[in-house]
Design a protein around this motif. Structure first.
Motif, PDB file in Angstrom:
ATOM      1  N   UNK A   1       0.775  -0.673   0.185  1.00 51.18           N
ATOM      2  CA  UNK A   1       0.298   0.050   0.324  1.00 51.18           C
ATOM      3  C   UNK A   1       1.128   1.446  -0.310  1.00 51.18           C
ATOM      4  N   UNK A   2       2.122   1.480   0.853  1.00 41.90           N
ATOM      5  CA  UNK A   2       2.785   2.524   0.553  1.00 41.90           C
ATOM      6  C   UNK A   2       3.105   2.534  -0.643  1.00 41.90           C
ATOM      7  N   UNK A   3       3.833   1.890  -1.169  1.00 43.06           N
ATOM      8  CA  UNK A   3       4.596   1.637  -2.423  1.00 43.06           C
ATOM      9  C   UNK A   3       3.255   2.123  -3.415  1.00 43.06           C
ATOM     10  N   UNK A  12      -1.050   8.736   2.519  1.00 45.83           N
ATOM     11  CA  UNK A  12      -1.958   7.426   3.520  1.00 45.83           C
ATOM     12  C   UNK A  12      -2.815   8.272   4.003  1.00 45.83           C
ATOM     13  N   UNK A  13      -2.875   9.150   4.355  1.00 36.82           N
ATOM     14  CA  UNK A  13      -3.894   9.415   5.388  1.00 36.82           C
ATOM     15  C   UNK A  13      -4.913  10.208   4.379  1.00 36.82           C
ATOM     16  N   UNK A  14      -4.393  10.203   2.911  1.00 34.50           N
ATOM     17  CA  UNK A  14      -5.929   9.997   1.797  1.00 34.50           C
ATOM     18  C   UNK A  14      -6.713   9.132   1.542  1.00 34.50           C
ATOM     19  N   UNK A  15      -6.392   7.855   2.241  1.00 32.75           N
ATOM     20  CA  UNK A  15      -7.322   6.524   2.288  1.00 32.75           C
ATOM     21  C   UNK A  15      -7.261   6.063   3.342  1.00 32.75           C
ATOM     22  N   UNK A  16      -8.354   5.863   2.657  1.00 26.72           N
ATOM     23  CA  UNK A  16      -9.364   5.025   4.518  1.00 26.72           C
ATOM     24  C   UNK A  16      -9.396   3.659   4.290  1.00 26.72           C
ATOM     25  N   UNK A  17      -8.681   2.570   5.136  1.00 26.48           N
ATOM     26  CA  UNK A  17      -9.592   0.970   4.670  1.00 26.48           C
ATOM     27  C   UNK A  17     -10.992   1.364   5.413  1.00 26.48           C
ATOM     28  N   UNK A  18     -11.355  -0.063   4.869  1.00 25.08           N
ATOM     29  CA  UNK A  18     -12.691  -0.654   5.496  1.00 25.08           C
ATOM     30  C   UNK A  18     -12.917  -1.818   6.180  1.00 25.08           C
ATOM     31  N   UNK A  19     -13.298  -2.392   6.986  1.00 24.50           N
ATOM     32  CA  UNK A  19     -13.500  -3.912   6.994  1.00 24.50           C
ATOM     33  C   UNK A  19     -15.217  -3.976   7.436  1.00 24.50           C
ATOM     34  N   UNK A  36      -1.061  -2.228  11.754  1.00 25.15           N
ATOM     35  CA  UNK A  36       0.365  -1.947  10.440  1.00 25.15           C
ATOM     36  C   UNK A  36       0.122  -0.557   9.678  1.00 25.15           C
ATOM     37  N   UNK A  37      -1.672  -0.250   9.781  1.00 27.85           N
ATOM     38  CA  UNK A  37      -1.765   0.289   8.423  1.00 27.85           C
ATOM     39  C   UNK A  37      -2.145   1.901   9.305  1.00 27.85           C
ATOM     40  N   UNK A  38      -3.141   1.518  10.657  1.00 28.48           N
ATOM     41  CA  UNK A  38      -2.779   2.363  11.559  1.00 28.48           C
ATOM     42  C   UNK A  38      -1.511   3.229  11.037  1.00 28.48           C
ATOM     43  N   UNK A  39      -0.453   2.827  11.881  1.00 26.97           N
ATOM     44  CA  UNK A  39       0.652   3.052  11.874  1.00 26.97           C
ATOM     45  C   UNK A  39       0.888   4.059  10.632  1.00 26.97           C
ATOM     46  N   UNK A  40       0.881   3.558   9.013  1.00 30.08           N
ATOM     47  CA  UNK A  40       1.247   3.847   8.350  1.00 30.08           C
ATOM     48  C   UNK A  40       0.642   4.854   7.812  1.00 30.08           C
ATOM     49  N   UNK A  41      -0.541   5.591   8.356  1.00 32.62           N
ATOM     50  CA  UNK A  41      -1.206   6.561   8.048  1.00 32.62           C
ATOM     51  C   UNK A  41      -2.444   6.775   7.627  1.00 32.62           C
ATOM     52  N   UNK A  42      -3.380   5.437   7.646  1.00 29.62           N
ATOM     53  CA  UNK A  42      -4.242   4.990   7.355  1.00 29.62           C
ATOM     54  C   UNK A  42      -5.740   4.284   8.093  1.00 29.62           C
ATOM     55  N   UNK A  43      -6.917   5.130   7.688  1.00 27.19           N
ATOM     56  CA  UNK A  43      -7.838   5.439   9.144  1.00 27.19           C
ATOM     57  C   UNK A  43      -8.471   4.509   9.111  1.00 27.19           C
TER      58      UNK A  43
END
Length: 88
Positions: A1-3, A12-19, A36-43
């Motif tokens: 995702x980072x790449x 990363x803050x511009x992309x939120x991930x949903x479960x 890991x996704x949260x630490x990378x900056x994703x909500x």
């Protein structure tokens, strides 16, 4: 995702991930990935909460930035809404 974020030029803050709540994954198994996704900056959002099998374990064992409650729990039932009980 980072790449991918670097490649297309988004933060990363511009992309939120949903479960989705209906995915019924093991909270302990997915917790490290969510962190890991949260630490990378994703909500991280929990979507469709309350559809079918409402797994309260998700709320107890995982941290979400947003809880997206399914419409069926918000729409009033003959003059009543379940939202106050959910919040409580």
């Amino acid at each position: 995702m980072a790449q991918l974020c670097r490649h297309v030029g988004v933060r990363p803050q511009q992309i939120s991930l949903e479960m989705t709540e209906s995915s019924r994954v093991d909270p302990q198994a997915i917790a490290p990935m969510i962190e890991r996704y949260r630490q990378a900056g994703h909500a991280i959002y929990l979507d469709d909460f309350g559809t079918g099998y409402a797994n309260l374990n998700y709320l107890q064992e995982l941290t979400f930035d947003m809880l997206k409650i399914d419409k069926t729990l918000i729409d009033p039932l003959p003059g009543k809404s379940l939202l106050p009980q959910i919040i409580a």
